[in-house]
Motif scaffolding. Sequence first.
Motif, PDB file in Angstrom:
ATOM      1  N   UNK A   5       0.818  -1.215   0.000  1.00  8.49           N
ATOM      2  CA  UNK A   5       0.000   0.000   0.000  1.00  8.49           C
ATOM      3  C   UNK A   5       0.856   1.272   0.000  1.00  8.49           C
ATOM      4  N   UNK A   6       1.948   1.215   0.748  1.00 14.20           N
ATOM      5  CA  UNK A   6       2.835   2.381   0.825  1.00 14.20           C
ATOM      6  C   UNK A   6       3.405   2.706  -0.552  1.00 14.20           C
ATOM      7  N   UNK A  11       3.859   5.778  -5.563  1.00 13.27           N
ATOM      8  CA  UNK A  11       3.840   5.854  -7.031  1.00 13.27           C
ATOM      9  C   UNK A  11       2.805   6.876  -7.487  1.00 13.27           C
ATOM     10  N   UNK A  12       1.627   6.839  -6.855  1.00 12.22           N
ATOM     11  CA  UNK A  12       0.592   7.806  -7.225  1.00 12.22           C
ATOM     12  C   UNK A  12       1.084   9.235  -7.035  1.00 12.22           C
ATOM     13  N   UNK A  13       1.826   9.431  -5.953  1.00 10.26           N
ATOM     14  CA  UNK A  13       2.334  10.772  -5.686  1.00 10.26           C
ATOM     15  C   UNK A  13       3.332  11.200  -6.764  1.00 10.26           C
ATOM     16  N   UNK A  14       4.154  10.239  -7.148  1.00  9.75           N
ATOM     17  CA  UNK A  14       5.194  10.522  -8.140  1.00  9.75           C
ATOM     18  C   UNK A  14       4.604  10.878  -9.498  1.00  9.75           C
ATOM     19  N   UNK A  15       3.506  10.244  -9.849  1.00  7.02           N
ATOM     20  CA  UNK A  15       2.977  10.461 -11.202  1.00  7.02           C
ATOM     21  C   UNK A  15       1.865  11.502 -11.249  1.00  7.02           C
ATOM     22  N   UNK A 214       6.010  -4.246  -8.230  1.00  5.46           N
ATOM     23  CA  UNK A 214       6.188  -3.260  -7.154  1.00  5.46           C
ATOM     24  C   UNK A 214       4.958  -3.188  -6.265  1.00  5.46           C
ATOM     25  N   UNK A 215       3.809  -3.441  -6.842  1.00  4.48           N
ATOM     26  CA  UNK A 215       2.556  -3.353  -6.076  1.00  4.48           C
ATOM     27  C   UNK A 215       2.182  -4.684  -5.445  1.00  4.48           C
ATOM     28  N   UNK A 216       2.336  -5.751  -6.205  1.00  2.00           N
ATOM     29  CA  UNK A 216       1.827  -7.059  -5.779  1.00  2.00           C
ATOM     30  C   UNK A 216       2.913  -8.001  -5.270  1.00  2.00           C
TER      31      UNK A 216
END
Length: 220
Positions: A5-6, A11-15, A214-216
Amino acid sequence: MSINTEKYKQILQKIQGKATLVAVSKIRSVDEIMTLYKLGQRDFGENYVQELFHKQERLPTDIRWHFIGHLQTNKVKYIASFVHLIQAVDSFNLLKEINKQALKNNRTIDCLLQIHIAAEQTKFGFSANELDAFFTSDLPALKNIRITGLMGMATFSDDMNLVRTEFKILKTLFEKYTPLLTNAGISPILSMGMSDDYETALLEGSNMIRIGSLLFGQRN
Ligand SMILES: *Cc1c(COP(=O)(O)O)cnc(C)c1O
């Protein structure tokens, strides 16, 4: 077997605002997908037709399913009614079949053309040379597909200079066709970057990244 989750939030923040995150969920369970879904994720990428078909029946209908693997023409019919974006179109024959199945389903299917940018021979895709003829002469006949951009995979390598060079080639090509797409009312998509190289891809202008491990976690 737990979602990072982190990392997802990072990643969301980066993109933010610059790119769409496609969560690559191949081999992952419906439950794992739901965990990300509950965090707000809606774009998911799958590589295998049967697996995608099975999952979409069991998951919320507002998920945008991206088909990112090599798609065989005889399997297009199984995903044509619901797929959001077919990312790895690598032949004109495949496009014709997608067009046919889209027509049957009374819809238009968005597609990205996969471009061969890697040094490796094993990867699929059009060459840069094939594109020009394609955009001008072949495409107009296919009324039920919409080419919305390009997709590519860099060489699987630790050499980020090589990867970067390959992304640059794709970006340059993308820029060449951007006016054509925007004139047609399309927001052009450049899909490049995976877990190991997405930061480089973003630096080179990617606006869609496809992230799995990276996510899973690592796939076996
Ligand atoms: C599996 C896959 C990905 C995701 O790979 P990760 O390295 O796990 O992020 C991205 N794009 C394509 C085309 C894939 O097949």
